[in-house]
Scaffold this motif. Structure first.
Motif, short mmCIF file in Angstrom:
data_model
loop_
_atom_site.label_atom_id
_atom_site.label_comp_id
_atom_site.label_asym_id
_atom_site.label_seq_id
_atom_site.Cartn_x
_atom_site.Cartn_y
_atom_site.Cartn_z
N UNK A 193 12.32 91.58 19.30
CA UNK A 193 12.35 93.01 19.01
C UNK A 193 13.31 93.26 17.86
N UNK A 194 12.85 94.04 16.90
CA UNK A 194 13.64 94.32 15.71
C UNK A 194 13.87 95.83 15.63
N UNK A 234 -0.34 95.25 13.97
CA UNK A 234 -0.88 94.51 12.84
C UNK A 234 -1.16 93.11 13.38
N UNK A 235 -2.40 92.67 13.22
CA UNK A 235 -2.85 91.39 13.79
C UNK A 235 -2.13 90.20 13.16
N UNK A 236 -2.19 89.08 13.86
CA UNK A 236 -1.52 87.86 13.41
C UNK A 236 -2.01 87.45 12.02
N UNK A 237 -1.06 87.07 11.20
CA UNK A 237 -1.33 86.60 9.85
C UNK A 237 -0.12 85.79 9.38
N UNK A 238 -0.20 85.26 8.18
CA UNK A 238 0.95 84.61 7.58
C UNK A 238 1.02 84.99 6.12
N UNK A 280 5.89 88.95 16.95
CA UNK A 280 5.66 87.67 17.60
C UNK A 280 5.52 86.67 16.46
N UNK A 281 6.52 85.79 16.34
CA UNK A 281 6.58 84.83 15.24
C UNK A 281 6.41 83.43 15.82
N UNK A 291 2.67 88.52 14.14
CA UNK A 291 1.99 89.80 14.36
C UNK A 291 3.07 90.80 14.73
N UNK A 292 2.71 92.09 14.73
CA UNK A 292 3.70 93.07 15.13
C UNK A 292 3.08 94.20 15.91
N UNK A 293 3.90 94.77 16.80
CA UNK A 293 3.50 95.86 17.68
C UNK A 293 4.63 96.89 17.66
#
Length: 99
Positions: free
Chosen positions: A67-68, A39-43, A60-61, A83-85
């Motif tokens: 890593x969660x 999911x692409x970078x957003x806020x 990535x914050x 964003x998240x991967x």
């Protein structure tokens, strides 16, 4: 009391993002990603709490990777860019707390 079903959606399709429930001061969203999906970078204007139920996901914050897994809960303040991967097939719950 309300029991909410969040069954696995990844057998039927790829990425799944669906609102689970909304209450006066929060919205819960179930996000399911296959390994490698992003999911692409957003806020968000709201405070966010991430609870991973299955898998491993790299957020990535504000440029910092973390890593969660089900052993963690991630808390983000309003307007933090992220964003998240999905490292593994992942099932998580996003709780957006409204001001």
């Amino acid at each position: 009391m309300k029991l909410i079903d969040t069954k696995n959606q990844l057998n039927d399709k790829e990425k799944h993002i669906g609102k689970v429930v909304g209450v006066d001061n929060a919205t819960l969203t179930n996000i399911q990603l296959k390994a490698g999906e992003e999911i692409a970078e957003h806020d968000s204007k709201n405070e966010a709490i991430i609870i991973v139920r299955k898998g491993k996901v790299r957020f990535t914050v504000e440029g910092k990777p973390v890593e969660v897994t089900p052993e963690h809960i991630l808390h983000m303040t309003p307007l933090e860019k992220h964003s998240l991967h999905a490292i593994d097939d992942t099932d998580l719950v996003l709780v957006q707390v409204k001001p």
